[in-house]
Design a protein around this motif. Structure first.
Motif, PDB file in Angstrom:
ATOM      1  N   UNK A  54      -6.588 -37.113 -15.475  1.00 22.60           N
ATOM      2  CA  UNK A  54      -7.828 -37.141 -16.307  1.00 22.60           C
ATOM      3  C   UNK A  54      -9.032 -36.816 -15.030  1.00 22.60           C
ATOM      4  N   UNK A  55      -9.707 -35.800 -15.616  1.00 19.00           N
ATOM      5  CA  UNK A  55     -10.748 -35.193 -14.605  1.00 19.00           C
ATOM      6  C   UNK A  55     -12.136 -35.033 -15.140  1.00 19.00           C
ATOM      7  N   UNK A  56     -13.291 -35.105 -14.613  1.00 17.45           N
ATOM      8  CA  UNK A  56     -14.511 -34.590 -14.902  1.00 17.45           C
ATOM      9  C   UNK A  56     -14.561 -33.257 -14.622  1.00 17.45           C
ATOM     10  N   UNK A  57     -14.993 -32.316 -15.180  1.00 17.14           N
ATOM     11  CA  UNK A  57     -15.323 -30.882 -14.971  1.00 17.14           C
ATOM     12  C   UNK A  57     -16.755 -30.551 -15.626  1.00 17.14           C
ATOM     13  N   UNK A  58     -17.181 -29.362 -14.928  1.00 22.15           N
ATOM     14  CA  UNK A  58     -18.454 -28.907 -15.515  1.00 22.15           C
ATOM     15  C   UNK A  58     -18.582 -27.601 -15.825  1.00 22.15           C
ATOM     16  N   UNK A  59     -18.648 -27.081 -17.006  1.00 24.48           N
ATOM     17  CA  UNK A  59     -18.943 -25.888 -17.408  1.00 24.48           C
ATOM     18  C   UNK A  59     -20.263 -25.102 -17.053  1.00 24.48           C
ATOM     19  N   UNK A  60     -20.100 -24.351 -16.039  1.00 23.48           N
ATOM     20  CA  UNK A  60     -21.312 -23.895 -15.324  1.00 23.48           C
ATOM     21  C   UNK A  60     -22.354 -22.926 -16.351  1.00 23.48           C
ATOM     22  N   UNK A  61     -21.591 -22.328 -17.343  1.00 19.50           N
ATOM     23  CA  UNK A  61     -22.399 -21.712 -18.257  1.00 19.50           C
ATOM     24  C   UNK A  61     -23.448 -22.483 -19.237  1.00 19.50           C
ATOM     25  N   UNK A  62     -22.895 -23.503 -19.559  1.00 25.65           N
ATOM     26  CA  UNK A  62     -23.755 -24.320 -20.442  1.00 25.65           C
ATOM     27  C   UNK A  62     -24.247 -25.603 -19.835  1.00 25.65           C
ATOM     28  N   UNK A  63     -23.837 -25.873 -18.561  1.00 25.08           N
ATOM     29  CA  UNK A  63     -24.083 -26.959 -17.835  1.00 25.08           C
ATOM     30  C   UNK A  63     -23.668 -28.351 -18.275  1.00 25.08           C
ATOM     31  N   UNK A  64     -22.793 -28.278 -19.219  1.00 21.68           N
ATOM     32  CA  UNK A  64     -22.113 -29.668 -19.575  1.00 21.68           C
ATOM     33  C   UNK A  64     -21.060 -30.156 -19.055  1.00 21.68           C
ATOM     34  N   UNK A  65     -21.030 -31.758 -18.717  1.00 23.39           N
ATOM     35  CA  UNK A  65     -19.845 -32.091 -18.114  1.00 23.39           C
ATOM     36  C   UNK A  65     -18.709 -32.566 -19.094  1.00 23.39           C
ATOM     37  N   UNK A  66     -17.820 -32.718 -19.145  1.00 21.35           N
ATOM     38  CA  UNK A  66     -16.587 -32.927 -19.889  1.00 21.35           C
ATOM     39  C   UNK A  66     -15.418 -33.762 -19.129  1.00 21.35           C
ATOM     40  N   UNK A  67     -14.755 -34.525 -20.079  1.00 25.72           N
ATOM     41  CA  UNK A  67     -13.283 -34.987 -19.441  1.00 25.72           C
ATOM     42  C   UNK A  67     -12.202 -34.163 -20.037  1.00 25.72           C
ATOM     43  N   UNK A  68     -11.435 -33.541 -18.769  1.00 24.89           N
ATOM     44  CA  UNK A  68     -10.038 -32.822 -18.977  1.00 24.89           C
ATOM     45  C   UNK A  68      -9.058 -33.496 -18.650  1.00 24.89           C
ATOM     46  N   UNK A  69      -8.061 -33.458 -19.524  1.00 27.15           N
ATOM     47  CA  UNK A  69      -6.709 -34.065 -19.333  1.00 27.15           C
ATOM     48  C   UNK A  69      -5.808 -32.910 -19.027  1.00 27.15           C
ATOM     49  N   UNK A  70      -5.145 -32.788 -17.927  1.00 28.41           N
ATOM     50  CA  UNK A  70      -4.382 -31.739 -17.620  1.00 28.41           C
ATOM     51  C   UNK A  70      -3.152 -32.052 -16.775  1.00 28.41           C
ATOM     52  N   UNK A  71      -2.195 -31.383 -16.750  1.00 27.25           N
ATOM     53  CA  UNK A  71      -0.901 -31.527 -15.882  1.00 27.25           C
ATOM     54  C   UNK A  71      -1.184 -30.757 -14.644  1.00 27.25           C
ATOM     55  N   UNK A  72      -1.213 -31.298 -13.529  1.00 26.06           N
ATOM     56  CA  UNK A  72      -1.279 -30.482 -12.131  1.00 26.06           C
ATOM     57  C   UNK A  72      -0.197 -29.822 -11.749  1.00 26.06           C
ATOM     58  N   UNK A  73       1.121 -29.887 -12.448  1.00 18.87           N
ATOM     59  CA  UNK A  73       2.046 -29.378 -11.935  1.00 18.87           C
ATOM     60  C   UNK A  73       2.139 -28.130 -12.892  1.00 18.87           C
ATOM     61  N   UNK A  74       2.332 -28.300 -14.286  1.00 20.72           N
ATOM     62  CA  UNK A  74       2.533 -27.230 -15.322  1.00 20.72           C
ATOM     63  C   UNK A  74       1.221 -26.467 -15.583  1.00 20.72           C
ATOM     64  N   UNK A  75       0.181 -26.905 -15.200  1.00 25.41           N
ATOM     65  CA  UNK A  75      -1.197 -26.400 -15.311  1.00 25.41           C
ATOM     66  C   UNK A  75      -1.455 -26.444 -16.940  1.00 25.41           C
ATOM     67  N   UNK A  76      -0.826 -27.186 -17.650  1.00 26.15           N
ATOM     68  CA  UNK A  76      -1.308 -27.215 -19.324  1.00 26.15           C
ATOM     69  C   UNK A  76      -2.358 -28.426 -19.097  1.00 26.15           C
ATOM     70  N   UNK A  77      -3.312 -27.807 -20.183  1.00 29.13           N
ATOM     71  CA  UNK A  77      -4.548 -28.658 -20.530  1.00 29.13           C
ATOM     72  C   UNK A  77      -4.014 -29.384 -21.981  1.00 29.13           C
ATOM     73  N   UNK A  78      -4.034 -30.419 -21.624  1.00 33.25           N
ATOM     74  CA  UNK A  78      -3.742 -31.300 -22.906  1.00 33.25           C
ATOM     75  C   UNK A  78      -4.943 -31.566 -23.804  1.00 33.25           C
ATOM     76  N   UNK A  79      -6.054 -31.739 -23.443  1.00 25.56           N
ATOM     77  CA  UNK A  79      -7.211 -32.344 -24.187  1.00 25.56           C
ATOM     78  C   UNK A  79      -8.522 -32.167 -23.277  1.00 25.56           C
ATOM     79  N   UNK A  80      -9.458 -31.799 -23.908  1.00 28.53           N
ATOM     80  CA  UNK A  80     -11.001 -31.688 -23.502  1.00 28.53           C
ATOM     81  C   UNK A  80     -12.017 -32.462 -24.219  1.00 28.53           C
ATOM     82  N   UNK A  81     -12.754 -33.189 -23.879  1.00 23.79           N
ATOM     83  CA  UNK A  81     -13.672 -33.991 -24.732  1.00 23.79           C
ATOM     84  C   UNK A  81     -15.045 -34.263 -23.777  1.00 23.79           C
ATOM     85  N   UNK A  82     -16.031 -34.122 -24.864  1.00 24.38           N
ATOM     86  CA  UNK A  82     -17.518 -34.650 -23.992  1.00 24.38           C
ATOM     87  C   UNK A  82     -17.558 -35.833 -23.804  1.00 24.38           C
TER      88      UNK A  82
END
Length: 88
Positions: A54-82
């Motif tokens: 689980x990581x915090x990411x920022x979308x540079x275009x809109x400037x919003x921070x959000x939580x991303x749940x992803x797999x670092x091996x498969x690169x599959x993003x399971x979920x994103x939420x504000x």
């Protein structure tokens, strides 16, 4: 190229996003009494897990921070939420 889904803008190219922090990492308090070693550990050490994370990411275009749940091996993003609900 990967597509990440911004909870505010929808799917976008990965180049529009920046990693901000590990989710759940707690800042040492109270700040004035924190040792240099503890502060350095907080700033520079990351767990870098293999697999689900689980990581915090920022979308540079809109400037919003959000939580991303992803797999670092498969690169599959399971979920994103504000983060607006105080989550992470």
């Amino acid at each position: 190229m990967q597509l990440f889904s911004c909870p505010f803008c929808g799917p976008r190219d990965e180049t529009e996003f920046l990693f901000a922090a590990e989710a759940g990492k707690v800042r040492p308090e109270p700040a004035p009494e924190v040792s240099a070693a503890d502060w350095s550990k907080y700033l520079h050490r990351v767990s870098n897990p293999r697999g689900a994370t689980r990581e915090i990411w920022v979308h540079q275009t809109c400037g919003e921070y959000f939580l991303m749940e992803r797999n670092t091996v498969s690169h599959v993003v399971a979920n994103t939420q504000p983060l607006r609900g105080g989550e992470a």
